[in-house]
Design a protein around this motif. Sequence first.
Motif, mmCIF file in Angstrom:
data_model
loop_
_atom_site.group_PDB
_atom_site.id
_atom_site.type_symbol
_atom_site.label_atom_id
_atom_site.label_comp_id
_atom_site.label_asym_id
_atom_site.label_seq_id
_atom_site.Cartn_x
_atom_site.Cartn_y
_atom_site.Cartn_z
ATOM 1 N N VAL A 91 0.581 -8.884 -31.578
ATOM 2 C CA VAL A 91 -0.245 -9.598 -30.602
ATOM 3 C C VAL A 91 0.435 -9.461 -29.244
ATOM 4 O O VAL A 91 1.638 -9.720 -29.114
ATOM 5 C CB VAL A 91 -0.395 -11.085 -30.997
ATOM 6 N N ALA A 124 0.129 -11.206 -26.445
ATOM 7 C CA ALA A 124 0.658 -12.481 -25.953
ATOM 8 C C ALA A 124 -0.214 -13.618 -26.465
ATOM 9 O O ALA A 124 -1.412 -13.452 -26.640
ATOM 10 C CB ALA A 124 0.682 -12.500 -24.430
ATOM 11 N N ALA A 125 0.419 -14.744 -26.707
ATOM 12 C CA ALA A 125 -0.302 -15.976 -27.022
ATOM 13 C C ALA A 125 -0.010 -16.916 -25.864
ATOM 14 O O ALA A 125 1.140 -17.061 -25.454
ATOM 15 C CB ALA A 125 0.184 -16.560 -28.342
ATOM 16 N N LEU A 163 -1.289 -19.469 -30.656
ATOM 17 C CA LEU A 163 -0.624 -18.689 -31.706
ATOM 18 C C LEU A 163 -1.075 -19.166 -33.083
ATOM 19 O O LEU A 163 -1.314 -18.347 -33.976
ATOM 20 C CB LEU A 163 0.897 -18.796 -31.561
ATOM 21 N N ASP A 223 -4.274 -17.580 -33.768
ATOM 22 C CA ASP A 223 -4.080 -16.160 -34.108
ATOM 23 C C ASP A 223 -3.633 -16.016 -35.563
ATOM 24 O O ASP A 223 -4.113 -15.142 -36.291
ATOM 25 C CB ASP A 223 -3.040 -15.513 -33.185
ATOM 26 N N LEU A 245 4.983 -10.887 -31.573
ATOM 27 C CA LEU A 245 4.453 -11.114 -30.232
ATOM 28 C C LEU A 245 5.178 -10.205 -29.241
ATOM 29 O O LEU A 245 6.410 -10.184 -29.208
ATOM 30 C CB LEU A 245 4.662 -12.565 -29.807
ATOM 31 N N GLU A 246 4.412 -9.469 -28.451
ATOM 32 C CA GLU A 246 5.027 -8.630 -27.425
ATOM 33 C C GLU A 246 5.639 -9.484 -26.321
ATOM 34 O O GLU A 246 6.613 -9.092 -25.695
ATOM 35 C CB GLU A 246 4.003 -7.641 -26.861
ATOM 36 N N ASP A 262 9.037 -14.852 -30.880
ATOM 37 C CA ASP A 262 8.263 -13.610 -30.899
ATOM 38 C C ASP A 262 8.124 -13.015 -32.305
ATOM 39 O O ASP A 262 7.351 -12.097 -32.514
ATOM 40 C CB ASP A 262 8.849 -12.568 -29.933
#
Length: 154
Positions: free
Chosen positions: A15, A17-18, A24, A27, A82-83, A97
Amino acid sequence: MTFLELLKPQAVKVVAAASSKKRLMHDIAELAESAHGLPAAAVVEALMERESLGPTGVGHGVALPHARISGIDEVRGVFILLEKPVEFESVDRQPVDVVLALFAPEDAGVEHLKALALVSRTLRDAALCNKLRANPDPATLHTILTADRSSQAA
């Protein structure tokens, strides 16, 4: 219990970004619904209820949200990389992340604990987490998680 049993290839996602911890959780729920057929709304509710007892951010950028869900018959997991890390109220106050969420049947006892122990022990390995962070491809992430740990029973 192994990562191969917990984590289907389609239950791994990257993903970008949250915007928040709550986003999140949504997601995670959407991935749990698509990979395991779990109802997203019930997953979000169960995860948020569990988080209200205390955050599941274990430190070093890792979170292990988990919840009991009615209607499932075995422990299942989803993994999100997470990026861009998100604030998660972790024990070390660092953003998260690497996220591996677990879902267990409502009456799961020892299997839920075994799965949590396996995931916790595995993601405490800084070298493994660095390897995960360096490979933003879902298939590669699944391979890393299952190949590195598939022989370790909890």
